[in-house]
Motif scaffolding. Structure first.
Motif, PDB file in Angstrom:
ATOM      1  N   ASP A 255       0.810  -1.224   0.000  1.00 12.92           N
ATOM      2  CA  ASP A 255       0.000   0.000   0.000  1.00 12.92           C
ATOM      3  C   ASP A 255       0.846   1.280   0.000  1.00 12.92           C
ATOM      4  N   ALA A 256       2.159   1.142  -0.124  1.00 18.81           N
ATOM      5  CA  ALA A 256       3.018   2.341  -0.198  1.00 18.81           C
ATOM      6  C   ALA A 256       2.806   3.005  -1.560  1.00 18.81           C
ATOM      7  N   PRO A 257       2.876   4.341  -1.626  1.00 18.17           N
ATOM      8  CA  PRO A 257       2.735   4.993  -2.943  1.00 18.17           C
ATOM      9  C   PRO A 257       3.913   4.641  -3.841  1.00 18.17           C
ATOM     10  N   GLU A 258       3.770   4.964  -5.126  1.00 11.06           N
ATOM     11  CA  GLU A 258       4.780   4.537  -6.091  1.00 11.06           C
ATOM     12  C   GLU A 258       6.178   5.097  -5.807  1.00 11.06           C
ATOM     13  N   ASN A 259       6.251   6.372  -5.513  1.00  7.35           N
ATOM     14  CA  ASN A 259       7.557   6.962  -5.191  1.00  7.35           C
ATOM     15  C   ASN A 259       7.517   7.529  -3.783  1.00  7.35           C
ATOM     16  N   PRO A 260       7.549   6.641  -2.784  1.00  7.41           N
ATOM     17  CA  PRO A 260       7.423   7.137  -1.406  1.00  7.41           C
ATOM     18  C   PRO A 260       8.624   7.989  -1.026  1.00  7.41           C
ATOM     19  N   GLU A 261       8.390   8.920  -0.142  1.00  6.36           N
ATOM     20  CA  GLU A 261       9.476   9.830   0.265  1.00  6.36           C
ATOM     21  C   GLU A 261       9.638   9.824   1.757  1.00  6.36           C
ATOM     22  N   TYR A 262      10.862  10.083   2.174  1.00  2.85           N
ATOM     23  CA  TYR A 262      11.071  10.337   3.608  1.00  2.85           C
ATOM     24  C   TYR A 262      10.475  11.675   3.942  1.00  2.85           C
TER      25      TYR A 262
END
Ligand SMILES: N[C@@H](CCC(=O)N[C@@H](CS)C(=O)NCC(=O)O)C(=O)O
Length: 219
Positions: free
Chosen positions: A212-219
């Motif tokens: 369920d993480a978005p495609e380009n997850p960010e810190y």
């Protein structure tokens, strides 16, 4: 035949992350079900989920015919029922140290950085106050972890073996980066967090690796 355990989780949830690490280190295969904490006011508040977890929080694990909430209760259950890959040392004083690290995150700080608290603060006091609150309590937590790891760590948080203490470190490291907490005076915390980051079991459990993480997850 045993049914596969089911984990209700959210990619960014620090408490779910802890349990994912414990499952991963112990090589326990499980089914992942998303409870999206932010969509439509939060799926944790829906009656179907309340029936599983009256606290309206993730994680919840269904395992061996039991429905268990509270991340530490879940990790202790896994340890008691599946001790083949142990996450608690044998010696009582070492166990106490592991639990001290766990509770420094679980009891002292996570309740103060929880989504519902931050949402309430933002609504009642505004974004700036919310951010100051988060910075303040996260900094206190990371400093406490640094002191503990300075005393207890070897290769990992307590000694040279992976323990439950290591399950709580990556989410706090992630939060520190996300909220720009200075880590300049935390060499032990950073060293252990980076060592854990390299391990395949920890990579599998990472927030960014979840379905369920978005495609380009960010810190
Ligand atoms: N003590 C609980 C805390 C669980 C918890 O607060 N989970 C957070 C995510 S890390 C959550 O579901 N928050 C939803 C909310 O605040 O509404 C545990 O360890 O499982």
């Amino acid at each position: 035949m045993q049914q596969k355990p089911v984990l209700y989780s959210y990619w960014r949830s620090s408490c779910s992350w802890r349990v994912r690490i414990a499952l991963s280190v112990k090589n326990i295969d499980y089914e992942y079900r998303t409870i999206n904490l932010v969509k439509n006011g939060g799926e944790q508040w829906q009656p179907e989920y309340e029936a599983l977890n009256p606290s309206h929080t993730v994680p919840t694990l269904i395992i061996d015919g039991h429905t268990i909430g509270q991340s530490v209760a879940i990790m202790e259950y896994l340890e008691e029922t599946r001790p083949q890959v142990p996450l608690l040392p044998k010696e009582p004083s070492q166990r106490a140290k592991v639990r001290q690290v766990v509770e420094t995150v679980n009891a002292d700080t996570q309740p103060l950085q929880n989504l519902r608290v931050l949402q309430w603060l933002q609504k009642e006091a505004g974004e700036e106050k919310r951010n100051t609150w988060l910075q303040h309590f996260l900094t206190l937590n990371i400093q406490a972890l640094e002191q503990l790891l300075r005393r207890y760590s070897g290769k990992f948080s307590v000694g040279d073996e992976i323990t439950l203490a290591d399950c709580v470190i990556p989410p706090q490291y992630y939060s520190a980066i996300r909220y720009k907490i200075s880590l300049d005076n935390c060499p032990n915390f950073v060293r252990v967090a980076k060592a854990l980051d390299e391990l395949p079991a920890f990579k599998r459990a990472h927030a960014f690796s979840q379905p369920d993480a978005p495609e380009n997850p960010e810190y």
